[in-house]
Motif scaffolding. Structure first.
Motif, PDB file in Angstrom:
ATOM      1  N   ASN A 132     -19.197   6.199 -17.227  1.00  0.00           N
ATOM      2  CA  ASN A 132     -19.224   6.423 -15.775  1.00  0.00           C
ATOM      3  C   ASN A 132     -20.525   5.930 -15.159  1.00  0.00           C
ATOM      4  O   ASN A 132     -20.540   5.366 -14.059  1.00  0.00           O
ATOM      5  CB  ASN A 132     -19.047   7.910 -15.458  1.00  0.00           C
ATOM      6  N   TYR A 133     -21.641   6.150 -15.869  1.00  0.00           N
ATOM      7  CA  TYR A 133     -22.925   5.708 -15.322  1.00  0.00           C
ATOM      8  C   TYR A 133     -23.121   4.202 -15.448  1.00  0.00           C
ATOM      9  O   TYR A 133     -23.906   3.612 -14.700  1.00  0.00           O
ATOM     10  CB  TYR A 133     -24.078   6.472 -15.978  1.00  0.00           C
ATOM     11  N   VAL A 134     -22.422   3.548 -16.368  1.00  0.00           N
ATOM     12  CA  VAL A 134     -22.414   2.087 -16.380  1.00  0.00           C
ATOM     13  C   VAL A 134     -21.722   1.583 -15.124  1.00  0.00           C
ATOM     14  O   VAL A 134     -22.124   0.568 -14.526  1.00  0.00           O
ATOM     15  CB  VAL A 134     -21.706   1.553 -17.644  1.00  0.00           C
ATOM     16  N   ARG A 135     -20.704   2.300 -14.674  1.00  0.00           N
ATOM     17  CA  ARG A 135     -19.896   1.890 -13.526  1.00  0.00           C
ATOM     18  C   ARG A 135     -20.594   2.090 -12.183  1.00  0.00           C
ATOM     19  O   ARG A 135     -20.131   1.567 -11.173  1.00  0.00           O
ATOM     20  CB  ARG A 135     -18.586   2.697 -13.506  1.00  0.00           C
ATOM     21  N   ILE A 136     -21.689   2.833 -12.140  1.00  0.00           N
ATOM     22  CA  ILE A 136     -22.222   3.309 -10.865  1.00  0.00           C
ATOM     23  C   ILE A 136     -22.746   2.174  -9.979  1.00  0.00           C
ATOM     24  O   ILE A 136     -22.689   2.258  -8.756  1.00  0.00           O
ATOM     25  CB  ILE A 136     -23.300   4.396 -11.087  1.00  0.00           C
ATOM     26  N   VAL A 137     -23.233   1.082 -10.568  1.00  0.00           N
ATOM     27  CA  VAL A 137     -23.649  -0.092  -9.801  1.00  0.00           C
ATOM     28  C   VAL A 137     -22.553  -1.147  -9.922  1.00  0.00           C
ATOM     29  O   VAL A 137     -22.197  -1.560 -11.023  1.00  0.00           O
ATOM     30  CB  VAL A 137     -24.993  -0.652 -10.298  1.00  0.00           C
ATOM     31  N   LYS A 138     -22.016  -1.562  -8.792  1.00  0.00           N
ATOM     32  CA  LYS A 138     -20.853  -2.447  -8.788  1.00  0.00           C
ATOM     33  C   LYS A 138     -21.268  -3.918  -8.821  1.00  0.00           C
ATOM     34  O   LYS A 138     -22.328  -4.301  -8.325  1.00  0.00           O
ATOM     35  CB  LYS A 138     -20.008  -2.197  -7.522  1.00  0.00           C
ATOM     36  N   SER A 139     -20.402  -4.734  -9.383  1.00  0.00           N
ATOM     37  CA  SER A 139     -20.576  -6.179  -9.316  1.00  0.00           C
ATOM     38  C   SER A 139     -20.129  -6.672  -7.938  1.00  0.00           C
ATOM     39  O   SER A 139     -19.481  -5.957  -7.176  1.00  0.00           O
ATOM     40  CB  SER A 139     -19.753  -6.860 -10.404  1.00  0.00           C
ATOM     41  N   ASP A 140     -20.458  -7.921  -7.627  1.00  0.00           N
ATOM     42  CA  ASP A 140     -20.042  -8.479  -6.335  1.00  0.00           C
ATOM     43  C   ASP A 140     -18.522  -8.526  -6.225  1.00  0.00           C
ATOM     44  O   ASP A 140     -17.964  -8.333  -5.136  1.00  0.00           O
ATOM     45  CB  ASP A 140     -20.632  -9.875  -6.153  1.00  0.00           C
ATOM     46  N   GLN A 141     -17.829  -8.785  -7.349  1.00  0.00           N
ATOM     47  CA  GLN A 141     -16.363  -8.815  -7.312  1.00  0.00           C
ATOM     48  C   GLN A 141     -15.796  -7.432  -7.040  1.00  0.00           C
ATOM     49  O   GLN A 141     -14.823  -7.269  -6.289  1.00  0.00           O
ATOM     50  CB  GLN A 141     -15.808  -9.353  -8.629  1.00  0.00           C
ATOM     51  N   GLU A 142     -16.394  -6.397  -7.632  1.00  0.00           N
ATOM     52  CA  GLU A 142     -15.962  -5.034  -7.355  1.00  0.00           C
ATOM     53  C   GLU A 142     -16.156  -4.694  -5.881  1.00  0.00           C
ATOM     54  O   GLU A 142     -15.299  -4.055  -5.253  1.00  0.00           O
ATOM     55  CB  GLU A 142     -16.735  -4.046  -8.228  1.00  0.00           C
ATOM     56  N   ILE A 143     -17.285  -5.129  -5.318  1.00  0.00           N
ATOM     57  CA  ILE A 143     -17.541  -4.876  -3.895  1.00  0.00           C
ATOM     58  C   ILE A 143     -16.492  -5.567  -3.043  1.00  0.00           C
ATOM     59  O   ILE A 143     -16.004  -5.006  -2.048  1.00  0.00           O
ATOM     60  CB  ILE A 143     -18.955  -5.341  -3.503  1.00  0.00           C
ATOM     61  N   GLU A 144     -16.102  -6.758  -3.407  1.00  0.00           N
ATOM     62  CA  GLU A 144     -15.069  -7.459  -2.644  1.00  0.00           C
ATOM     63  C   GLU A 144     -13.748  -6.696  -2.699  1.00  0.00           C
ATOM     64  O   GLU A 144     -13.038  -6.584  -1.686  1.00  0.00           O
ATOM     65  CB  GLU A 144     -14.880  -8.878  -3.190  1.00  0.00           C
ATOM     66  N   TYR A 145     -13.398  -6.137  -3.854  1.00  0.00           N
ATOM     67  CA  TYR A 145     -12.175  -5.343  -3.949  1.00  0.00           C
ATOM     68  C   TYR A 145     -12.280  -4.088  -3.077  1.00  0.00           C
ATOM     69  O   TYR A 145     -11.291  -3.660  -2.470  1.00  0.00           O
ATOM     70  CB  TYR A 145     -11.908  -4.952  -5.404  1.00  0.00           C
ATOM     71  N   MET A 146     -13.461  -3.504  -3.000  1.00  0.00           N
ATOM     72  CA  MET A 146     -13.627  -2.327  -2.145  1.00  0.00           C
ATOM     73  C   MET A 146     -13.552  -2.700  -0.661  1.00  0.00           C
ATOM     74  O   MET A 146     -13.059  -1.918   0.150  1.00  0.00           O
ATOM     75  CB  MET A 146     -14.936  -1.610  -2.484  1.00  0.00           C
ATOM     76  N   ARG A 147     -14.029  -3.877  -0.311  1.00  0.00           N
ATOM     77  CA  ARG A 147     -13.862  -4.321   1.085  1.00  0.00           C
ATOM     78  C   ARG A 147     -12.377  -4.426   1.439  1.00  0.00           C
ATOM     79  O   ARG A 147     -11.966  -4.062   2.535  1.00  0.00           O
ATOM     80  CB  ARG A 147     -14.561  -5.662   1.291  1.00  0.00           C
ATOM     81  N   ARG A 148     -11.582  -4.929   0.507  1.00  0.00           N
ATOM     82  CA  ARG A 148     -10.134  -5.011   0.755  1.00  0.00           C
ATOM     83  C   ARG A 148      -9.527  -3.609   0.850  1.00  0.00           C
ATOM     84  O   ARG A 148      -8.672  -3.342   1.709  1.00  0.00           O
ATOM     85  CB  ARG A 148      -9.468  -5.824  -0.353  1.00  0.00           C
ATOM     86  N   ALA A 149      -9.978  -2.720  -0.030  1.00  0.00           N
ATOM     87  CA  ALA A 149      -9.506  -1.333   0.054  1.00  0.00           C
ATOM     88  C   ALA A 149      -9.879  -0.710   1.392  1.00  0.00           C
ATOM     89  O   ALA A 149      -9.120   0.092   1.953  1.00  0.00           O
ATOM     90  CB  ALA A 149     -10.097  -0.517  -1.095  1.00  0.00           C
ATOM     91  N   GLY A 150     -11.046  -1.080   1.923  1.00  0.00           N
ATOM     92  CA  GLY A 150     -11.456  -0.579   3.227  1.00  0.00           C
ATOM     93  C   GLY A 150     -10.523  -1.038   4.341  1.00  0.00           C
ATOM     94  O   GLY A 150     -10.202  -0.266   5.257  1.00  0.00           O
ATOM     95  N   LYS A 151     -10.083  -2.280   4.286  1.00  0.00           N
ATOM     96  CA  LYS A 151      -9.129  -2.773   5.291  1.00  0.00           C
ATOM     97  C   LYS A 151      -7.806  -2.007   5.205  1.00  0.00           C
ATOM     98  O   LYS A 151      -7.180  -1.700   6.229  1.00  0.00           O
ATOM     99  CB  LYS A 151      -8.883  -4.271   5.076  1.00  0.00           C
ATOM    100  N   ILE A 152      -7.385  -1.701   3.984  1.00  0.00           N
ATOM    101  CA  ILE A 152      -6.156  -0.918   3.812  1.00  0.00           C
ATOM    102  C   ILE A 152      -6.354   0.484   4.363  1.00  0.00           C
ATOM    103  O   ILE A 152      -5.459   1.047   5.022  1.00  0.00           O
ATOM    104  CB  ILE A 152      -5.755  -0.884   2.327  1.00  0.00           C
ATOM    105  N   ALA A 153      -7.533   1.081   4.123  1.00  0.00           N
ATOM    106  CA  ALA A 153      -7.807   2.415   4.646  1.00  0.00           C
ATOM    107  C   ALA A 153      -7.756   2.431   6.173  1.00  0.00           C
ATOM    108  O   ALA A 153      -7.216   3.366   6.780  1.00  0.00           O
ATOM    109  CB  ALA A 153      -9.173   2.897   4.158  1.00  0.00           C
ATOM    110  N   GLU A 154      -8.319   1.416   6.797  1.00  0.00           N
ATOM    111  CA  GLU A 154      -8.269   1.319   8.263  1.00  0.00           C
ATOM    112  C   GLU A 154      -6.824   1.308   8.753  1.00  0.00           C
ATOM    113  O   GLU A 154      -6.456   2.039   9.685  1.00  0.00           O
ATOM    114  CB  GLU A 154      -8.959   0.044   8.737  1.00  0.00           C
ATOM    115  N   ALA A 155      -6.004   0.458   8.138  1.00  0.00           N
ATOM    116  CA  ALA A 155      -4.610   0.334   8.562  1.00  0.00           C
ATOM    117  C   ALA A 155      -3.849   1.640   8.352  1.00  0.00           C
ATOM    118  O   ALA A 155      -3.039   2.053   9.185  1.00  0.00           O
ATOM    119  CB  ALA A 155      -3.932  -0.807   7.806  1.00  0.00           C
ATOM    120  N   ALA A 156      -4.109   2.304   7.219  1.00  0.00           N
ATOM    121  CA  ALA A 156      -3.422   3.563   6.922  1.00  0.00           C
ATOM    122  C   ALA A 156      -3.849   4.664   7.890  1.00  0.00           C
ATOM    123  O   ALA A 156      -3.017   5.474   8.327  1.00  0.00           O
ATOM    124  CB  ALA A 156      -3.693   3.978   5.480  1.00  0.00           C
ATOM    125  N   MET A 157      -5.136   4.719   8.227  1.00  0.00           N
ATOM    126  CA  MET A 157      -5.602   5.732   9.169  1.00  0.00           C
ATOM    127  C   MET A 157      -4.988   5.492  10.546  1.00  0.00           C
ATOM    128  O   MET A 157      -4.543   6.440  11.218  1.00  0.00           O
ATOM    129  CB  MET A 157      -7.122   5.711   9.247  1.00  0.00           C
TER     130      MET A 157
END
Length: 402
Positions: free
Chosen positions: A152-177
């Motif tokens: 879990n602590y290895v995971r705590i700092v994200k790679s740039d690709q992980e951040i890009e996936y979270m940006r996409r998840a953020g767009k989905i969250a906006e649409a769902a809200m």
């Protein structure tokens, strides 16, 4: 089907082995499905039975061990060689006679790891007391160590690709809200709003689809807003209701939670009073985020804001978030609360949720953010305020107010 380059998985494995060495662990038994996914790519709804990723400190690849009918899923979703995918027979499933850990222990002994220092994730949802007892019984010459939160602590700092996936998840969250708020009206039931939220979370956007979230949409209404983890009922929304929606967009198993509070019609005096305090505190915390500060420093900013208004918040203010499976989207590592000395680093990601819950009402207005080189970036762009919804609905078919 791999969402990341094999080199990224190998880098994650290398850092995991470094942490194993620091703890004196030679064989790591990974049972948290998020950690299994993180290190191997494995992605299936099979975590309701025992499965495991075995990391051997002096072997180049992990070993996946799981149910026979899930082995093909491991072949198509992981970067592992086929010989490193080991299935166990179905008679081990939900049996009072046989246990999968007996099979796993036998395999570990067979390949020469029966007397080594073995790390297990002691405190996670997917590793039972019986599983531990079976491992100790059948690996009686091994020395067991608690490896909780190692990966879990290895995971705590994200790679740039992980951040890009979270940006996409953020767009989905906006649409769902947005879709959820549209369905908070007097001609709709709570379950109808939840169904529409779920549809949008899975449907995603025109550019990319979504995934099932680790937590169901939370939808406490009326006096139930005093209890933050309630879902929905089949009751219809009423004029004067307050409604909290907490949800998450999910993409490639990466989550971006988002919470907002809605008033059906004019808000009551309690919400009018408390909303600007929550918004002020939320904004001040976000403005204070910088690398080098600690999670406790962020909580202190929030606490100082509340103290000006004579309010105390007992629960934590937020937590590290990202890749996960049910029942939780949090990473179980850093928390934004007093006494947490985790130092903020670029590409750490947190759900900041300054919720306040009282005897008969509550409010939540949250943001998920990443730490940047100079401050923070929020993953969603949604009005950061109490949402006041017209209690009436407009019927598009006949053009009448209903």
């Amino acid at each position: 089907m791999l969402p990341f380059d094999i080199l990224e998985y190998q880098n994650r494995l290398s850092e995991t082995k470094q942490r194993m060495a620091e703890r004196g662990i030679e064989v790591l038994l990974v049972t948290d499905p998020a950690n299994i996914n993180y290190l191997s790519g494995y992605d299936a709804w099979s975590f309701y039975v025992h499965q495991m990723l075995v990391i051997v400190i002096d072997e180049p690849q992990p070993i996946w061990i799981g149910r026979n009918q899930d082995a093909n899923g491991a072949k198509v979703t992981t970067w592992l060689s086929e010989e490193n995918i080991i299935p166990y027979p179905d008679y081990y499933i939900h049996s009072t006679i046989n246990h999968p850990m007996e099979f796993i222990a036998g395999k570990l002994k067979q390949i020469g790891h029966g007397k080594r220092y073995v790390g297990v994730e002691m405190d996670n949802y997917y590793f039972s007391a019986k599983a531990y007892e079976q491992l100790k019984k059948h690996l009686c010459y091994a020395t067991f160590k608690d490896a909780g939160l190692l990966v879990n602590y290895v995971r705590i700092v994200k790679s740039d690709q992980e951040i890009e996936y979270m940006r996409r998840a953020g767009k989905i969250a906006e649409a769902a809200m947005k879709r959820g708020i549209e369905n908070v009206r007097t001609d709709k039931r709570e379950c109808d709003a939840a169904a529409n939220i779920y549809y949008q979370i899975v449907s995603g956007t025109e550019q990319f689809g979504g995934d099932y979230p680790a937590i169901a949409p939370l939808l406490p209404t009326g006096e139930n807003t005093s209890s933050p983890h309630l879902t929905w009922t089949d009751r219809s929304f009423q004029h004067g209701d307050s409604v909290i929606i907490e949800l998450a967009g999910c993409y490639k198993r990466y989550h971006v939670p988002l919470a907002r509070t809605i008033s059906v019609g004019a808000p009551n005096k309690e919400l009018k009073r408390i909303t600007p305090i929550v918004v002020e505190g939320l904004n001040e915390v976000l403005e204070s985020v910088k690398p080098g500060k600690t999670c406790g420093d962020l909580e202190a900013v929030w606490r100082k804001c509340l103290q000006k208004h004579g309010i105390e918040k007992e629960s934590r203010l937020g937590y590290s978030v990202g890749l996960n499976y049910p029942p939780d989207w949090g990473e179980h590592t850093a928390s934004i609360r007093d006494g947490d000395h985790t130092i903020l680093r670029p590409n750490m990601t947190f759900h900041l949720i300054p919720g306040l819950w009282f005897d008969n009402y509550g409010i939540e207005i949250s943001e998920t953010f990443r730490v940047t080189e100079k401050g923070c970036e929020t993953f969603t762009n949604f009005p950061r305020d109490l949402i006041v919804q017209d209690p009436f609905s407009f019927n598009k078919q006949d053009g009448k107010i209903s």
